[in-house]
Design a protein around this motif. Structure first.
Motif, PDB file in Angstrom:
ATOM      1  N   PHE A  65       0.826  -1.131   0.219  1.00 32.29           N
ATOM      2  CA  PHE A  65      -0.187  -0.064   0.003  1.00 32.29           C
ATOM      3  C   PHE A  65       0.838   1.134   0.073  1.00 32.29           C
ATOM      4  CE2 PHE A  65      -2.293   3.341   2.779  1.00 32.29           C
ATOM      5  CZ  PHE A  65      -3.171   3.734   1.412  1.00 32.29           C
ATOM      6  N   GLU A  66       1.894   1.143   0.475  1.00 32.49           N
ATOM      7  CA  GLU A  66       2.670   2.356   0.747  1.00 32.49           C
ATOM      8  C   GLU A  66       3.130   2.961  -0.493  1.00 32.49           C
ATOM      9  OE1 GLU A  66       2.728   0.195   4.393  1.00 32.49           O
ATOM     10  OE2 GLU A  66       3.600  -0.386   2.199  1.00 32.49           O
ATOM     11  N   GLY A  67       3.222   2.088  -1.761  1.00 35.29           N
ATOM     12  CA  GLY A  67       3.490   2.900  -2.846  1.00 35.29           C
ATOM     13  C   GLY A  67       2.288   3.645  -3.535  1.00 35.29           C
ATOM     14  N   TYR A  68       1.303   3.093  -3.404  1.00 38.13           N
ATOM     15  CA  TYR A  68      -0.125   4.152  -3.811  1.00 38.13           C
ATOM     16  C   TYR A  68       0.024   5.182  -3.075  1.00 38.13           C
ATOM     17  CZ  TYR A  68      -1.419  -0.375  -6.071  1.00 38.13           C
ATOM     18  OH  TYR A  68      -1.683  -1.353  -6.789  1.00 38.13           O
ATOM     19  N   LEU A  69       0.243   5.420  -1.691  1.00 36.63           N
ATOM     20  CA  LEU A  69       0.023   6.595  -0.807  1.00 36.63           C
ATOM     21  C   LEU A  69       0.977   7.404  -1.206  1.00 36.63           C
ATOM     22  CD1 LEU A  69      -1.819   7.423   1.445  1.00 36.63           C
ATOM     23  CD2 LEU A  69      -0.153   6.568   3.135  1.00 36.63           C
ATOM     24  N   ALA A  70       2.243   7.037  -1.609  1.00 35.73           N
ATOM     25  CA  ALA A  70       3.572   7.901  -1.763  1.00 35.73           C
ATOM     26  C   ALA A  70       3.527   8.748  -2.954  1.00 35.73           C
ATOM     27  CB  ALA A  70       4.862   7.022  -1.883  1.00 35.73           C
ATOM     28  N   ARG A 118      -8.179   8.984  -4.519  1.00 36.32           N
ATOM     29  CA  ARG A 118      -7.411   9.272  -3.131  1.00 36.32           C
ATOM     30  C   ARG A 118      -8.418   8.949  -1.927  1.00 36.32           C
ATOM     31  NH1 ARG A 118      -2.136   9.706  -3.479  1.00 36.32           N
ATOM     32  NH2 ARG A 118      -1.983  11.268  -2.029  1.00 36.32           N
ATOM     33  N   ARG A 119      -9.669   8.306  -2.211  1.00 34.79           N
ATOM     34  CA  ARG A 119     -10.508   8.166  -0.893  1.00 34.79           C
ATOM     35  C   ARG A 119     -10.471   6.658  -0.804  1.00 34.79           C
ATOM     36  NH1 ARG A 119     -11.475  13.402   0.411  1.00 34.79           N
ATOM     37  NH2 ARG A 119     -11.642  14.677  -1.670  1.00 34.79           N
ATOM     38  N   ASN A 120     -10.672   6.423   0.525  1.00 35.19           N
ATOM     39  CA  ASN A 120     -10.745   4.778   0.926  1.00 35.19           C
ATOM     40  C   ASN A 120     -12.236   4.544   0.840  1.00 35.19           C
ATOM     41  OD1 ASN A 120      -9.490   2.557   1.761  1.00 35.19           O
ATOM     42  ND2 ASN A 120     -10.117   3.025   3.928  1.00 35.19           N
ATOM     43  N   TRP A 121     -12.547   3.809  -0.129  1.00 40.15           N
ATOM     44  CA  TRP A 121     -14.113   3.235  -0.393  1.00 40.15           C
ATOM     45  C   TRP A 121     -14.501   2.260   0.600  1.00 40.15           C
ATOM     46  CZ3 TRP A 121     -16.671   4.193  -5.307  1.00 40.15           C
ATOM     47  CH2 TRP A 121     -16.150   5.172  -6.288  1.00 40.15           C
ATOM     48  N   ARG A 122     -15.694   2.405   0.974  1.00 35.37           N
ATOM     49  CA  ARG A 122     -16.586   1.411   1.979  1.00 35.37           C
ATOM     50  C   ARG A 122     -16.758  -0.040   0.954  1.00 35.37           C
ATOM     51  NH1 ARG A 122     -19.710   5.599   1.802  1.00 35.37           N
ATOM     52  NH2 ARG A 122     -21.557   4.488   1.474  1.00 35.37           N
ATOM     53  N   ILE A 123     -16.745  -1.221   1.592  1.00 35.26           N
ATOM     54  CA  ILE A 123     -17.233  -2.407   1.020  1.00 35.26           C
ATOM     55  C   ILE A 123     -18.831  -2.475   1.705  1.00 35.26           C
ATOM     56  CG2 ILE A 123     -16.926  -4.927   0.996  1.00 35.26           C
ATOM     57  CD1 ILE A 123     -14.046  -4.395   1.231  1.00 35.26           C
ATOM     58  N   VAL A 124     -19.760  -2.427   0.658  1.00 30.92           N
ATOM     59  CA  VAL A 124     -20.882  -2.727   1.024  1.00 30.92           C
ATOM     60  C   VAL A 124     -21.638  -4.008   0.651  1.00 30.92           C
ATOM     61  CG1 VAL A 124     -21.330  -0.259   1.145  1.00 30.92           C
ATOM     62  CG2 VAL A 124     -21.849  -1.497  -1.070  1.00 30.92           C
ATOM     63  N   ALA A 125     -20.834  -4.850  -0.228  1.00 26.92           N
ATOM     64  CA  ALA A 125     -21.362  -6.145  -0.464  1.00 26.92           C
ATOM     65  C   ALA A 125     -20.441  -7.042  -0.985  1.00 26.92           C
ATOM     66  CB  ALA A 125     -22.626  -5.902  -1.605  1.00 26.92           C
ATOM     67  N   ILE A 126     -20.304  -8.294  -0.810  1.00 26.36           N
ATOM     68  CA  ILE A 126     -19.575  -8.989  -1.172  1.00 26.36           C
ATOM     69  C   ILE A 126     -20.229 -10.456  -1.765  1.00 26.36           C
ATOM     70  CG2 ILE A 126     -17.677 -10.987  -0.661  1.00 26.36           C
ATOM     71  CD1 ILE A 126     -16.363  -8.838   1.076  1.00 26.36           C
ATOM     72  N   GLY A 304      10.357   6.310 -15.451  1.00 27.37           N
ATOM     73  CA  GLY A 304      11.469   5.634 -14.709  1.00 27.37           C
ATOM     74  C   GLY A 304      11.811   6.044 -13.094  1.00 27.37           C
ATOM     75  N   THR A 305      10.888   6.869 -12.663  1.00 23.89           N
ATOM     76  CA  THR A 305      11.353   7.545 -11.036  1.00 23.89           C
ATOM     77  C   THR A 305       9.975   6.749 -10.413  1.00 23.89           C
ATOM     78  OG1 THR A 305       9.723   9.098 -11.479  1.00 23.89           O
ATOM     79  CG2 THR A 305      11.723   9.667 -11.945  1.00 23.89           C
ATOM     80  N   THR A 306       9.395   5.869 -10.882  1.00 21.79           N
ATOM     81  CA  THR A 306       8.744   5.030  -9.967  1.00 21.79           C
ATOM     82  C   THR A 306       8.878   3.585  -9.897  1.00 21.79           C
ATOM     83  OG1 THR A 306       6.758   6.526 -10.079  1.00 21.79           O
ATOM     84  CG2 THR A 306       6.092   4.176  -9.460  1.00 21.79           C
ATOM     85  N   ALA A 307       8.948   3.140  -8.752  1.00 26.28           N
ATOM     86  CA  ALA A 307       9.397   1.617  -8.909  1.00 26.28           C
ATOM     87  C   ALA A 307       7.959   0.732  -8.469  1.00 26.28           C
ATOM     88  CB  ALA A 307      10.483   1.237  -7.707  1.00 26.28           C
ATOM     89  N   GLY A 308       7.785   0.043  -9.258  1.00 25.83           N
ATOM     90  CA  GLY A 308       6.294  -0.833  -9.112  1.00 25.83           C
ATOM     91  C   GLY A 308       6.658  -2.338  -8.627  1.00 25.83           C
ATOM     92  N   LYS A 309       5.576  -3.049  -9.038  1.00 27.71           N
ATOM     93  CA  LYS A 309       5.655  -4.354  -8.654  1.00 27.71           C
ATOM     94  C   LYS A 309       7.018  -5.146  -8.721  1.00 27.71           C
ATOM     95  CE  LYS A 309       0.520  -4.810  -9.526  1.00 27.71           C
ATOM     96  NZ  LYS A 309      -0.402  -5.321 -10.322  1.00 27.71           N
ATOM     97  N   GLY A 310       7.597  -5.792  -8.068  1.00 26.41           N
ATOM     98  CA  GLY A 310       8.802  -6.427  -7.973  1.00 26.41           C
ATOM     99  C   GLY A 310       9.846  -5.618  -8.132  1.00 26.41           C
ATOM    100  N   GLY A 311       9.780  -4.207  -7.802  1.00 24.81           N
ATOM    101  CA  GLY A 311      10.788  -3.360  -7.532  1.00 24.81           C
ATOM    102  C   GLY A 311      11.255  -2.829  -9.160  1.00 24.81           C
TER     103      GLY A 311
END
Length: 377
Positions: A65-70, A118-126, A304-311
């Motif tokens: 999650f830190e990557g999404y927030l940063a 940028r919002r944390n959504w609510r889970i209302v149904a699964i 090239g300034t963002t490190a994603g999955k697997g670095g």
């Protein structure tokens, strides 16, 4: 014997205020797997088998999650209240001027500085079973980022078939407003960790016209341009890299493809919009939508300034976005399809991602690549 659960709910991270960010994993019987996080109602991972049966994650993003927030880069995010750009961050709605928060030069982009991504959504149904699904909700307050009206939004991700992921977005308002939602996934059908770019992917787009833009990516004051005879003609299926370096003024201003393709009037049912084929993996993605436009973005600003999955460092053309939504700057263009939503109306956006495999040795042929299956055309 009880059925095997195809929905897994887990913790993915924590916001600075201590709020938990969750991840819901939806699993299909044939190997397709979608992982959705509550932050931005985002598609965090999408695992799809290749022609040999090997599963890979085919969307860019972050492992934690830190990557999404940063850093805000819209990886897999639900974008709103208005996807794409609004010129000057302002428009007139029934005689009243609306001033939005500008975050892209003088323009408003993807909902403003703190959009739905940028919002944390609510889970209302699964829902479990053969077609597992998760529904997330967010209430956007009247005046948020300058937009009028309280907007109640729901997004449902569903495994609609053995190799199909569907997305339905709905919205209701208590005051006249504008709404234009999309999903901003970055696709690489060779695999997000493959080390390959998407320039060899073959793209088909069912559009005769595209919207030409200025240096700020705002539509030029003219009708949509015909794709015929230009590098924007993808009707018959063309490798993305075949003409992306052509000296065309619109490729120069967009630094590649970053344009809205005109699909036709919005409708109740999804129709064939695009196909993407990766020769290395044999994966085929067919996109169906009820939206009037498709923004095609070739990852031009991945630097090239963002490190994603697997670095892995993400660079230009490492992925492509296929974003179904209304045309850009529609509130300022009465000649464009409307994005207005009034009280009592329901905004509905439906998109389906259907995966198949190219026939061995037939990748790029007319029969396999350019004939939409089930499109009704």
């Amino acid at each position: 014997m009880p059925s095997v659960p195809r929905v897994v709910r887990s913790r993915f991270g924590v916001l600075p205020d201590g709020t938990e960010v969750e991840r819901v994993t939806l699993q299909a019987a044939d190997g397709l797997e979608a992982r959705i996080i509550t932050y931005g109602a985002s598609l965090q991972a999408l695992l799809v088998p290749d022609a040999a049966g090997h599963r890979d994650d085919i969307v860019l993003g972050h492992d934690t999650f830190e990557g999404y927030l940063a850093r805000r880069q819209f990886f897999g995010a639900t974008v709103g209240r208005y996807a794409n750009r609004i010129a000057g961050g302002r428009f007139v709605l029934d005689g009243a001027e609306v001033q939005l928060a500008a975050n892209n030069g003088p323009n408003a982009l993807h909902g403003g500085p703190e959009g739905f991504d940028r919002r944390n959504w609510r889970i209302v149904a699964i829902e479990d079973g053969d077609h597992p699904a998760v529904t997330l909700a967010y209430t956007s307050a009247d005046g948020e980022e300058g937009y009028p009206g309280t907007l109640d939004v729901e997004v449902t991700w569903r495994v609609a078939g053995p190799m199909e992921l569907s997305l339905e977005m709905t919205a209701r308002t208590d005051r006249l407003t504008i709404v234009n939602l999309t999903n901003h996934s970055f696709f690489n059908l060779s695999g997000a960790r493959s080390g390959r770019d998407i320039l060899d992917h073959r793209l088909t787009v069912a559009a005769d016209h595209f919207v030409a833009i200025d240096a700020g990516a705002i539509p030029l004051p003219q009708p949509p341009s015909a794709v015929d005879g230009t590098p924007f003609d993808f009707r018959a299926g063309v490798e993305i890299g075949a003409r992306i370096r052509n000296d065309h003024p619109q490729l120069r201003v967009g630094r590649g493809y970053d344009h809205n393709f005109c699909l036709g009037p919005a409708g109740a049912e999804p129709r064939f919009a695009a196909r993407l084929v990766a020769p290395a993996s044999g994966r085929v993605l067919e996109l169906f939508t009820n939206q009037p436009g498709l923004q095609v973005y070739s990852g031009n600003f991945l630097d090239g300034t963002t490190a994603g999955k697997g670095g892995r460092l993400y660079r230009q053309s490492d992925a492509i976005c296929l974003e179904p939504h209304a045309w850009p700057d529609t509130p300022n263009r009465p000649d464009f399809p409307t994005a207005r939503l009034a009280p009592g109306e329901i905004y509905r956006h439906t998109t389906s991602y259907r995966f198949t495999h190219a026939i061995q040795g037939a990748i790029g042929t007319q029969s396999e690549v350019d004939s939409p299956r089930g499109s009704g055309r």
